[in-house]
Design a protein around this motif. Structure first.
Motif, mmCIF file in Angstrom:
data_model
loop_
_atom_site.group_PDB
_atom_site.id
_atom_site.type_symbol
_atom_site.label_atom_id
_atom_site.label_comp_id
_atom_site.label_asym_id
_atom_site.label_seq_id
_atom_site.Cartn_x
_atom_site.Cartn_y
_atom_site.Cartn_z
ATOM 1 N N PRO A 102 74.875 10.380 72.936
ATOM 2 C CA PRO A 102 75.007 11.839 72.811
ATOM 3 C C PRO A 102 76.325 12.285 72.190
ATOM 4 C CG PRO A 102 74.147 11.241 74.965
ATOM 5 C CD PRO A 102 74.579 9.971 74.308
ATOM 6 N N HIS A 103 77.375 11.477 72.340
ATOM 7 C CA HIS A 103 78.680 11.856 71.789
ATOM 8 C C HIS A 103 78.637 12.012 70.273
ATOM 9 C CE1 HIS A 103 83.054 11.939 71.255
ATOM 10 N NE2 HIS A 103 82.884 11.049 70.289
ATOM 11 N N TRP A 107 76.467 19.631 68.581
ATOM 12 C CA TRP A 107 75.867 20.583 69.523
ATOM 13 C C TRP A 107 74.723 21.353 68.883
ATOM 14 C CZ3 TRP A 107 75.683 20.323 74.373
ATOM 15 C CH2 TRP A 107 76.746 19.839 75.136
ATOM 16 N N LEU A 110 71.918 18.948 69.686
ATOM 17 C CA LEU A 110 71.715 18.834 71.133
ATOM 18 C C LEU A 110 71.242 20.142 71.754
ATOM 19 C CD1 LEU A 110 74.701 16.616 72.353
ATOM 20 C CD2 LEU A 110 72.288 16.012 72.148
ATOM 21 N N THR A 153 75.862 19.759 80.943
ATOM 22 C CA THR A 153 75.439 19.255 79.632
ATOM 23 C C THR A 153 76.631 18.730 78.834
ATOM 24 O OG1 THR A 153 75.530 21.540 78.772
ATOM 25 C CG2 THR A 153 73.380 20.691 79.474
ATOM 26 N N TRP A 156 77.306 15.309 80.225
ATOM 27 C CA TRP A 156 76.280 14.385 79.740
ATOM 28 C C TRP A 156 76.591 13.912 78.326
ATOM 29 C CZ3 TRP A 156 72.447 15.888 75.918
ATOM 30 C CH2 TRP A 156 71.521 14.873 75.643
ATOM 31 N N LYS A 157 77.131 14.797 77.506
ATOM 32 C CA LYS A 157 77.432 14.458 76.109
ATOM 33 C C LYS A 157 78.694 13.603 75.978
ATOM 34 C CE LYS A 157 78.087 16.630 71.563
ATOM 35 N NZ LYS A 157 79.260 15.850 71.119
#
Length: 286
Positions: A102-103, A107, A110, A153, A156-157
């Protein structure tokens, strides 16, 4: 090799600072940035701080940024400690890869995924909640749930990539300490408490102190892509507030004043954070 980066920084970071003069003018775009504008001193700042929602915006910014900073330290540390206990190399690499992914996504991407996942009607998360007998939650439309959603969130990222720092710190602990602890009869929890945590404590303190510099950075990319007017009361931060003033409402002087205020406060926190980092952990930039 450094020249392209230096030029970009000079143009976009330092060259653009000339625009702060707009904060002290009654700015009329037709006259140009360096045209004969009317100087009004600190009038724009007094107007800014007399706006009815500015206090709410500052509070939202600090609350969201502070929660992100705290969770951004705790979660990566815990994950790094747990991952460090995994002895199977392939399993460890799989988990590392999954949490890193996710990194590397913006955005913009995402937010589209999360909007679908968190939908109150057809979102996967609310489907699971309904199966458990829990009422659906409008994560992105409920002012009470929105700040927590932004924090969770964001973690999480970012937590997977953030844990790299602490995994690196763990490799610097002398293995002989663990061997001595085993001989003395220490279990895994006692080893973690008396060897591992003290061994990475300086890195935890350093990252916490340096995180103070971002106390007014609530995360524009994330919030702008997922918020709406219905959650302005708890989700509107300084960055989105400045964007609406300057881009959507064309109040350039007010938006520049708000941006300059944020930069001034951030500068104070940056200086304080590096001072504390030097005093507490010996970290120095120069």
């Amino acid at each position: 090799m450094l020249l392209p980066a230096v030029v970009l920084v000079a143009i976009f970071s330092y060259g653009s600072m000339a625009g702060v003069i707009i904060a002290f003018q009654k700015f009329i775009p037709a006259k140009g940035l360096f045209g004969p504008q009317q100087w009004v001193g600190f009038h724009n700042f007094s107007t800014l701080f007399s706006m009815p929602n500015i206090g709410l915006v500052i509070r939202n910014t600090v609350v969201i940024a502070l929660c992100k900073m705290i969770a951004g330290i705790v979660v990566p540390v815990v994950f790094a400690l747990l991952l460090n206990e995994v002895r199977h190399v392939l399993t460890k690499r799989i988990f590392q890869t999954l949490v890193y992914l996710p990194h590397f996504l913006s955005w913009v991407i995402l937010s589209g995924i999360l909007i679908n996942l968190l939908s109150p009607n057809e979102g996967f998360v609310n489907i699971i909640l309904s199966k458990l007998g829990i009422e659906p939650v409008f994560f992105l439309g409920d002012p009470h749930a929105f700040p927590a959603t932004m924090v969770l969130t964001d973690i999480w990222k970012t937590f997977g990539f953030g844990s790299v720092i602490y995994l690196a710190a763990l490799t610097g602990i002398d293995p002989a300490l663990y061997e001595a602890a085993v001989i003395d009869g220490s279990n895994r929890w006692q080893q973690t408490r008396h060897i591992t945590l003290p061994g990475i404590s300086s890195m935890v303190v350093l990252m916490t102190v340096l995180g103070l510099a971002n106390i007014l950075n609530g995360g524009f990319d994330q919030i702008y892509n997922m918020y709406s007017p219905v959650v302005y009361s708890t989700g509107d931060i300084l960055d989105t507030f400045v964007f609406r003033l300057g881009i959507e409402q064309a109040q350039y002087a007010l938006s520049t004043a708000a941006g300059l205020f944020k930069s001034a406060v951030s500068l104070i926190f940056i200086v304080a954070s590096y001072y504390l980092a030097d005093k507490l952990t010996g970290y120095r930039v120069f």
